[in-house]
Design a protein around this motif. Structure first.
Motif, PDB file in Angstrom:
ATOM      1  N   ILE A 104       7.735  -2.886  -6.825  1.00  0.00           N
ATOM      2  CA  ILE A 104       6.690  -1.890  -6.993  1.00  0.00           C
ATOM      3  C   ILE A 104       5.431  -2.614  -7.459  1.00  0.00           C
ATOM      4  O   ILE A 104       5.452  -3.321  -8.466  1.00  0.00           O
ATOM      5  N   THR A 105       4.352  -2.441  -6.750  1.00  0.00           N
ATOM      6  CA  THR A 105       3.133  -3.199  -7.035  1.00  0.00           C
ATOM      7  C   THR A 105       2.146  -2.375  -7.857  1.00  0.00           C
ATOM      8  O   THR A 105       2.312  -1.162  -8.045  1.00  0.00           O
ATOM      9  N   SER A 106       1.114  -3.025  -8.301  1.00  0.00           N
ATOM     10  CA  SER A 106       0.092  -2.358  -9.117  1.00  0.00           C
ATOM     11  C   SER A 106      -0.668  -1.294  -8.333  1.00  0.00           C
ATOM     12  O   SER A 106      -1.394  -0.487  -8.923  1.00  0.00           O
ATOM     13  N   ASP A 107      -0.486  -1.269  -6.998  1.00  0.00           N
ATOM     14  CA  ASP A 107      -1.136  -0.231  -6.187  1.00  0.00           C
ATOM     15  C   ASP A 107      -0.736   1.164  -6.629  1.00  0.00           C
ATOM     16  O   ASP A 107      -1.451   2.139  -6.364  1.00  0.00           O
ATOM     17  N   ILE A 108       0.382   1.276  -7.310  1.00  0.00           N
ATOM     18  CA  ILE A 108       0.886   2.590  -7.703  1.00  0.00           C
ATOM     19  C   ILE A 108      -0.097   3.312  -8.625  1.00  0.00           C
ATOM     20  O   ILE A 108      -0.018   4.533  -8.796  1.00  0.00           O
ATOM     21  N   ALA A 109      -1.024   2.591  -9.189  1.00  0.00           N
ATOM     22  CA  ALA A 109      -2.056   3.234 -10.030  1.00  0.00           C
ATOM     23  C   ALA A 109      -2.870   4.253  -9.240  1.00  0.00           C
ATOM     24  O   ALA A 109      -3.459   5.169  -9.823  1.00  0.00           O
ATOM     25  N   ASN A 110      -2.911   4.100  -7.907  1.00  0.00           N
ATOM     26  CA  ASN A 110      -3.697   5.012  -7.071  1.00  0.00           C
ATOM     27  C   ASN A 110      -2.923   6.267  -6.681  1.00  0.00           C
ATOM     28  O   ASN A 110      -3.491   7.194  -6.097  1.00  0.00           O
ATOM     29  N   ALA A 111      -1.618   6.298  -6.994  1.00  0.00           N
ATOM     30  CA  ALA A 111      -0.768   7.404  -6.549  1.00  0.00           C
ATOM     31  C   ALA A 111      -0.847   8.571  -7.524  1.00  0.00           C
ATOM     32  O   ALA A 111       0.119   8.898  -8.218  1.00  0.00           O
ATOM     33  N   LYS A 112      -1.962   9.210  -7.589  1.00  0.00           N
ATOM     34  CA  LYS A 112      -2.213  10.243  -8.595  1.00  0.00           C
ATOM     35  C   LYS A 112      -1.394  11.510  -8.368  1.00  0.00           C
ATOM     36  O   LYS A 112      -1.169  12.267  -9.312  1.00  0.00           O
ATOM     37  N   ILE A 168       7.965   9.484  -2.276  1.00  0.00           N
ATOM     38  CA  ILE A 168       8.273   8.242  -1.565  1.00  0.00           C
ATOM     39  C   ILE A 168       9.773   8.048  -1.650  1.00  0.00           C
ATOM     40  O   ILE A 168      10.334   7.879  -2.738  1.00  0.00           O
ATOM     41  N   ASP A 169      10.433   8.080  -0.522  1.00  0.00           N
ATOM     42  CA  ASP A 169      11.893   8.008  -0.470  1.00  0.00           C
ATOM     43  C   ASP A 169      12.296   6.885   0.478  1.00  0.00           C
ATOM     44  O   ASP A 169      12.227   7.036   1.698  1.00  0.00           O
ATOM     45  N   ILE A 170      12.712   5.753  -0.098  1.00  0.00           N
ATOM     46  CA  ILE A 170      13.127   4.601   0.710  1.00  0.00           C
ATOM     47  C   ILE A 170      14.550   4.188   0.352  1.00  0.00           C
ATOM     48  O   ILE A 170      14.975   3.075   0.654  1.00  0.00           O
ATOM     49  N   ALA A 171      15.296   5.060  -0.292  1.00  0.00           N
ATOM     50  CA  ALA A 171      16.624   4.729  -0.815  1.00  0.00           C
ATOM     51  C   ALA A 171      17.599   4.375   0.305  1.00  0.00           C
ATOM     52  O   ALA A 171      17.420   4.754   1.462  1.00  0.00           O
ATOM     53  N   MET A 172      18.639   3.618  -0.087  1.00  0.00           N
ATOM     54  CA  MET A 172      19.766   3.300   0.784  1.00  0.00           C
ATOM     55  C   MET A 172      19.332   2.596   2.060  1.00  0.00           C
ATOM     56  O   MET A 172      19.576   3.050   3.178  1.00  0.00           O
ATOM     57  N   ASN A 173      18.633   1.474   1.870  1.00  0.00           N
ATOM     58  CA  ASN A 173      18.288   0.564   2.944  1.00  0.00           C
ATOM     59  C   ASN A 173      18.556  -0.851   2.446  1.00  0.00           C
ATOM     60  O   ASN A 173      19.315  -1.039   1.477  1.00  0.00           O
ATOM     61  N   ASN A 174      17.978  -1.833   3.071  1.00  0.00           N
ATOM     62  CA  ASN A 174      18.089  -3.220   2.615  1.00  0.00           C
ATOM     63  C   ASN A 174      16.690  -3.789   2.362  1.00  0.00           C
ATOM     64  O   ASN A 174      16.405  -4.944   2.682  1.00  0.00           O
ATOM     65  N   LEU A 175      15.842  -2.993   1.785  1.00  0.00           N
ATOM     66  CA  LEU A 175      14.454  -3.363   1.578  1.00  0.00           C
ATOM     67  C   LEU A 175      14.292  -4.281   0.372  1.00  0.00           C
ATOM     68  O   LEU A 175      15.059  -4.213  -0.596  1.00  0.00           O
ATOM     69  N   GLU A 176      13.259  -5.121   0.444  1.00  0.00           N
ATOM     70  CA  GLU A 176      12.984  -6.094  -0.615  1.00  0.00           C
ATOM     71  C   GLU A 176      11.573  -5.880  -1.151  1.00  0.00           C
ATOM     72  O   GLU A 176      10.853  -4.980  -0.751  1.00  0.00           O
ATOM     73  N   GLY A 177      11.196  -6.771  -2.089  1.00  0.00           N
ATOM     74  CA  GLY A 177       9.891  -6.661  -2.708  1.00  0.00           C
ATOM     75  C   GLY A 177       9.985  -5.856  -3.993  1.00  0.00           C
ATOM     76  O   GLY A 177      11.068  -5.585  -4.505  1.00  0.00           O
ATOM     77  N   PRO A 202       2.770  -2.218 -15.396  1.00  0.00           N
ATOM     78  CA  PRO A 202       2.309  -1.216 -16.367  1.00  0.00           C
ATOM     79  C   PRO A 202       1.472  -0.124 -15.715  1.00  0.00           C
ATOM     80  O   PRO A 202       1.339   0.973 -16.259  1.00  0.00           O
ATOM     81  N   GLU A 203       0.936  -0.405 -14.513  1.00  0.00           N
ATOM     82  CA  GLU A 203       0.105   0.589 -13.819  1.00  0.00           C
ATOM     83  C   GLU A 203       0.910   1.822 -13.390  1.00  0.00           C
ATOM     84  O   GLU A 203       0.325   2.828 -12.980  1.00  0.00           O
ATOM     85  N   ILE A 204       2.233   1.747 -13.491  1.00  0.00           N
ATOM     86  CA  ILE A 204       3.042   2.917 -13.130  1.00  0.00           C
ATOM     87  C   ILE A 204       2.675   4.116 -14.004  1.00  0.00           C
ATOM     88  O   ILE A 204       2.832   5.268 -13.607  1.00  0.00           O
ATOM     89  N   GLY A 242       0.790  -1.233   0.000  1.00  0.00           N
ATOM     90  CA  GLY A 242       0.000   0.000   0.000  1.00  0.00           C
ATOM     91  C   GLY A 242       0.815   1.272   0.000  1.00  0.00           C
ATOM     92  O   GLY A 242       0.297   2.339  -0.350  1.00  0.00           O
ATOM     93  N   ILE A 243       2.079   1.181   0.376  1.00  0.00           N
ATOM     94  CA  ILE A 243       2.931   2.375   0.365  1.00  0.00           C
ATOM     95  C   ILE A 243       2.979   2.974  -1.033  1.00  0.00           C
ATOM     96  O   ILE A 243       2.950   4.195  -1.211  1.00  0.00           O
ATOM     97  N   TRP A 244       3.054   2.088  -2.050  1.00  0.00           N
ATOM     98  CA  TRP A 244       3.166   2.578  -3.425  1.00  0.00           C
ATOM     99  C   TRP A 244       1.888   3.260  -3.916  1.00  0.00           C
ATOM    100  O   TRP A 244       1.935   4.039  -4.872  1.00  0.00           O
ATOM    101  N   GLY A 245       0.776   2.996  -3.269  1.00  0.00           N
ATOM    102  CA  GLY A 245      -0.494   3.532  -3.750  1.00  0.00           C
ATOM    103  C   GLY A 245      -1.097   4.593  -2.861  1.00  0.00           C
ATOM    104  O   GLY A 245      -2.296   4.857  -2.957  1.00  0.00           O
ATOM    105  N   LEU A 246      -0.285   5.222  -2.005  1.00  0.00           N
ATOM    106  CA  LEU A 246      -0.821   6.270  -1.135  1.00  0.00           C
ATOM    107  C   LEU A 246      -1.386   7.397  -1.993  1.00  0.00           C
ATOM    108  O   LEU A 246      -0.663   8.016  -2.777  1.00  0.00           O
TER     109      LEU A 246
END
Length: 993
Positions: free
Chosen positions: A441-449, A430-439, A467-469, A420-424
């Motif tokens: 970008i999900t289709s939720d990003i379509a909601n991030a207008k 959204i700044d999550i750089a320079m960590n050790n995060l995984e996963g 493609p929802e990006i 859900g972070i991608w679709g806020l």
């Protein structure tokens, strides 16, 4: 009583009644005159405040006027928040003998506050705050009964006013008359902040006002230390002295102010620790001591449980954050950015209130991110970058729909990024750089207008881009570099038309680079290095108008280097370590791109020594190979060859001044005035010999009609010209162009360039304007075409251009924001009268817009308002700033950007640095301005400084600018021509204005 006696008594009473009525009538008549003088001096175009101010109406019924109980005297004038302009006639209104309240706050009033104000001696309430006054503030010692004094944010100045009024023999000193306060022992509110007074130590008169409960002295040039006497002001509930030059430590006496509700000390040079006993301020709700040099721990804060806002950013605090803060039930704003704090955040932080934001970035904090700061769904900003936080991103923030900024970069976070972070829906960054995060970008990003920026570099993110990006249409920056993304980039990425920066380097992407990137017309920076991209480099990349950096190195790209890259102005080009073949385009064979082609063994060049020379066989082989690849990939090769040949003939004919094929296109003409020319008269002019310049959106040609009249023709090439279009996309583009042109064509103003007609085809758009023979103001000020403009001419250009912008902002059905106001877009006719021109960047403010702003960044460096650097919300006040820069050009004769200003400094900075004394202020003026007009020039300098205020809210509207310029009209000079008669006596021959 006898009838005779009764009659006498009646006559006597009747006489006194008539006398009393006459006296009252006389008083009311005088007060009516004073108030009508006030009405004449002010203007309220946006309200009906003065509709009731009529001579046939009772003064006591005037809007904003209150009379005493007998109705014979005016006691209060309250005209605050009425959008008033003009200057207050204090000499008139201070003759109202019973006046107790005078309130003009939150208007656009200008001019000086004269000594006549001192005659309002019975005032107990004076509010002149939030206006645009100039000069110093007069002595008001006579107002010893004053209880409320508001003069904050009113433009009162110190040293600058002294020199702006040097020719007016002003008696104002330029400082606030602190000595006036000595007898105001009953004063409850003193609000003098946000005025550029002369620098002064903390005034001792203030700490003697023991009845004060509101003291606002922020940003008014106060220096020195806070005196210990501040502890005597025990009635204070608000103490603000931010943004000054306060030094020393916070005095321990401040802990006596136990009624304090707000304490604002930010933006000074305070040192030392928080005083012991600060815990006594248990009613404190707002505490801000940011941007100082404070140190020590925060132990005193743990007792301030009523705090709603705690701001201590940019200091040197160390130690741990008191765990008690996690139990604060009212805390909603929490900022400790850039300190030296260690330890963990209280795990319950924000759990009990409608938490708004947290910023603890740039510390040494560790442990997990508290999970409940958005428990009540109100949080807008979570800023925790550059610390040592560990653990996962709490899943609870996936449901925090109010978040606009989510920044946790440069920590040690692990785990999968919650989907859900991608679709806020309200996120802007959204700044999550320079960590050790995984996963991924999900289709939720379509909601991030509203999402504008993604920073996710240097993690372990993987998977394919959805493609929802493409639905996140506000994206302008994407940085996914140094991850493990794979698969193809979706072709729909071209729908991100606002994209300016794209960083995909150091991933595992495959497939071809999407040709659809051509639709991202704002792209300036592309980096796709160190992936596995294959196929050819899309020739369309060379057609991106703003592309500045292109790095496609270390991939599997093949084929030839597109010649279209030659048309770009790249500061960085790196195509090294691919499988490219054929000749390096000659225009790219320059030292600037040395090393850009290394590691491509099949490349050749006639100029670059590191590569083998291209033989005719090599060039022929490369051509054949390209033809084979083209035939295999494009079924309609013959059609494309014919199209290319047609384009070649068309360009050739244009260059040779023989636009045969150009004229044979199907053209559609729309006229907006009565025309005295035909379509062919204009088309014939589009050739090299008639080329006169380049505007913001196309080339400009001069067309001379058979009747000798000259016109200016702007030729705008459609960006899709010569390329395959999507179905209906050309029609849509044409409709948008026509809609904008029709709106602009409705403009009818003497100071806005006249648009006669538009002539459009599928390939091109022609706009036909009136021709202005004297070129642009830029030319006349700064180039070889420079003219020695006297001040009257410069002033005429300034007032004319201002009226043109005023019309655009206030006179159109929907306001027009030009967005590229500059001296090169102010054209001059044969009489040097100005016209606002080049609407290539103009936008119409939509009537249904909630903030009256546009979210498109555009403009010219040196003229762009500061808000361009931190927001996309640009409105009319941005035009006002740019116009202020033009005024500075007219005054100084200098360009907006020059080396003498210093690195990364502009004319606004340079002018402000000169506002020190008489000599430096006068040194700003162009040497071409005569001494007789220096006073007039300084009046306009004052207006320019207001226009270029850093905060948009402090800039006047263009309507106000025009009125101020009209009041700054140059004094008429009189030249006396003396001749001698035959007898040798002198006589005045004539007087010339």
């Amino acid at each position: 009583m006898s009838p005779e006696t009764a009659s006498t008594t009646y006559r006597r009473n009747h006489f006194f009644l008539l006398l009393l009525i006459g006296f009252i009538s006389t008083v009311s008549s005088d007060e009516l005159e004073f108030l009508l003088n006030l009405k004449t001096a002010l203007s309220a175009s946006d309200t009906k405040v003065f509709d009731s101010w009529r001579s046939d109406n009772s003064v006591c019924n005037f809007t904003g006027i209150t009379c005493d109980d007998s109705g014979s005297s005016v006691t209060k004038i309250d005209l605050s928040h009425q959008n008033l302009t003009g200057s207050i006639p204090f000499d008139s209104i201070c003759q109202l003998q019973s006046l107790e309240k005078l309130s003009f706050g939150f208007n656009y009033l200008h001019g000086s506050v004269t000594e006549d104000l001192n005659k309002c001696s019975k005032l107990n309430y004076l509010d002149l705050g939030n206006n645009l006054f100039s000069g110093g503030f007069p002595d008001i010692s006579s107002m010893n009964g004053l209880l409320y004094l508001y003069v904050n944010s009113s433009g009162f100045s110190g040293i600058l006013f002294e020199f702006l009024s040097i020719y007016r023999n002003s008696e104002f000193s330029g400082t606030f008359p602190w000595s006036s306060l000595e007898n105001m022992t009953e004063l409850i509110v003193l609000s003098v902040g946000d005025n550029p007074f002369d620098k002064t130590p903390f005034p001792e008169q203030v700490v003697k006002l023991v009845n004060l409960n509101w003291l606002y002295m922020a940003n008014c040039s106060i220096g020195g230390e806070i005196p210990a006497g501040i502890g005597d002001l025990t009635e204070l509930i608000n103490f603000e002295i931010s943004s000054n030059d306060i030094t020393g430590e916070i005095p321990i006496e401040i802990t006596k102010l136990v009624k304090l509700w707000q304490l604002e000390l930010w933006g000074n040079n305070l040192t030392g620790k928080l005083p012991v006993g600060l815990r006594n301020l248990t009613k404190l709700e707002f505490f801000d001591a940011s941007i100082n040099n404070l140190e020590g721990n925060l132990s005193e804060i743990r007792f301030l449980s009523q705090l709603k806002s705690l701001q201590l950013l940019e200091n040197k605090f160390s130690g741990e954050i008191p765990p008690e803060l996690g139990e604060f039930k009212h805390l909603v704003d929490f900022s400790l950015y850039r300190n030296q704090l260690t330890g963990t955040l209280p795990p319950q932080l924000g759990s009990f209130s409608d938490f708004n934001f947290i910023d603890v970035s740039e510390n040494f904090l560790s442990g997990p991110i508290p999970p409940n700061m958005c428990k009540n769904g109100k949080m807008t900003e979570l800023l925790m970058l550059q610390n040592n936080f560990t653990g996962e991103i709490p899943a609870s923030y996936s449901d925090c729909k109010t978040l606009t900024r989510f920044r946790v970069s440069n920590n040690m976070l692990t785990g999968v990024v919650p989907n859900g972070i991608w679709g806020l829906p309200n996120a802007e960054i959204i700044d999550i750089a320079m960590n050790n995060l995984e996963g991924g970008i999900t289709s939720d990003i379509a909601n991030a207008k509203t999402l504008g920026q993604i920073f996710a570099a240097h993690n372990r993110l993987s998977g394919e881009l959805p493609p929802e990006i493409s639905k996140a249409t506000s994206l302008n920056t994407i940085d996914l570099s140094h991850n493990q993304f794979s698969g193809k980039i979706p072709a729909t990425i071209g729908e991100l038309t606002q994209l300016s920066s794209l960083h995909f380097q150091n991933n595992k992407f495959t497939g071809q680079i999407p040709k659809s990137l051509r639709s991202c017309g704002s792209l300036t920076d592309i980096n796709m290095a160190y992936n596995s991209f294959s196929g050819q480099i899309p020739a369309d990349l060379g057609l991106l108008p703003t592309l500045n950096s292109l790095n496609l190195s270390s991939n599997q790209l093949s084929g030839q280097i597109p010649s279209s890259l030659s048309s770009t102005r790249l500061s960085l080009l790196d195509l090294s370590n691919n499988k490219l073949a054929g000749a390096i385009p000659e225009s790219l064979s320059v030292d600037a791109y040395n090393g850009s082609f290394a590691g491509n063994l099949d490349l050749c060049s006639q100029k670059v020594s590191q590569f083998r020379r291209c033989s005719s066989d090599t060039r022929r082989t490369s051509t054949q190979l390209r033809t084979v690849i083209t035939c295999l990939s494009i079924a309609s090769a013959i059609a494309l060859i014919l199209l290319a040949y047609f384009s070649y003939l068309k360009n050739k004919s244009l260059k040779e001044g023989q636009p045969r094929s150009f004229k044979e296109d199907s053209w559609n003409i729309k006229s907006f005035h009565v025309l005295s020319f035909m379509e062919d008269d204009i088309l014939d002019s589009i050739n090299e010999k008639n080329f006169i310049g380049k505007g913001g959106s196309g080339q400009v040609y001069r067309a001379t009609l058979k009747n000798g009249v000259d016109l200016a023709v702007k030729h705008i090439q459609n960006s899709d010209s010569g390329h395959r279009k999507k179905k209906h996309s050309g029609n849509q583009k044409s409709m948008e162009f026509d809609a904008e042109v029709e709106t602009l064509s409705s403009i009818r103003h003497v100071n806005v360039v006249k648009l006669f007609c538009s002539i459009t085809s599928e390939e091109s758009n022609l706009l036909v304007y009136e021709y202005l023979p004297n070129g642009s103001l830029w030319d006349r000020l700064h180039t070889s075409k420079k003219l020695g403009l006297d001040w009257e001419t410069r002033y005429g250009i300034a007032i004319g251009a201002a009226k043109g912008l005023e019309y655009l902002h206030h006179g159109c059905e929907r306001p027009v924001i030009h967005r590229d106001v500059k001296s090169s877009n102010i054209l001059l006719d044969e009489h040097l009268k100005p016209r606002i021109a080049d609407f290539g960047l103009a936008k119409i403010v939509q009537t249904d817009s909630t903030d009256g702003s546009t979210h498109v960044i555009a403009g010219t460096h040196g003229y762009m308002a500061p808000e361009y650097g931190y927001t996309y919300k640009v409105n009319e006040k941005s035009d006002v700033y740019s116009f202020g820069v033009v005024l500075l050009e007219l005054i100084t004769g200098k360009k907006p950007m020059e080396a003498e200003y210093g690195e990364n400094k502009d004319i606004v900075y340079w002018v402000c640095s000169k506002l020190k004394n008489k000599e430096t202020v006068l040194s700003l003026l162009d040497s071409g301005i005569s001494d007789a007009h220096k006073e007039d020039t300084l009046k306009v300098l004052k207006i320019a400084i207001k226009c270029t205020s850093r905060l948009p809210a402090l800039r006047p509207t263009m309507r106000t600018v025009v009125k101020m310029l009209e009041e700054a009209k140059p004094c008429e000079l009189v030249s006396i021509i003396i001749t001698k008669e035959n007898d040798g006596k002198k006589k005045i021959d004539k007087i010339l204005p």
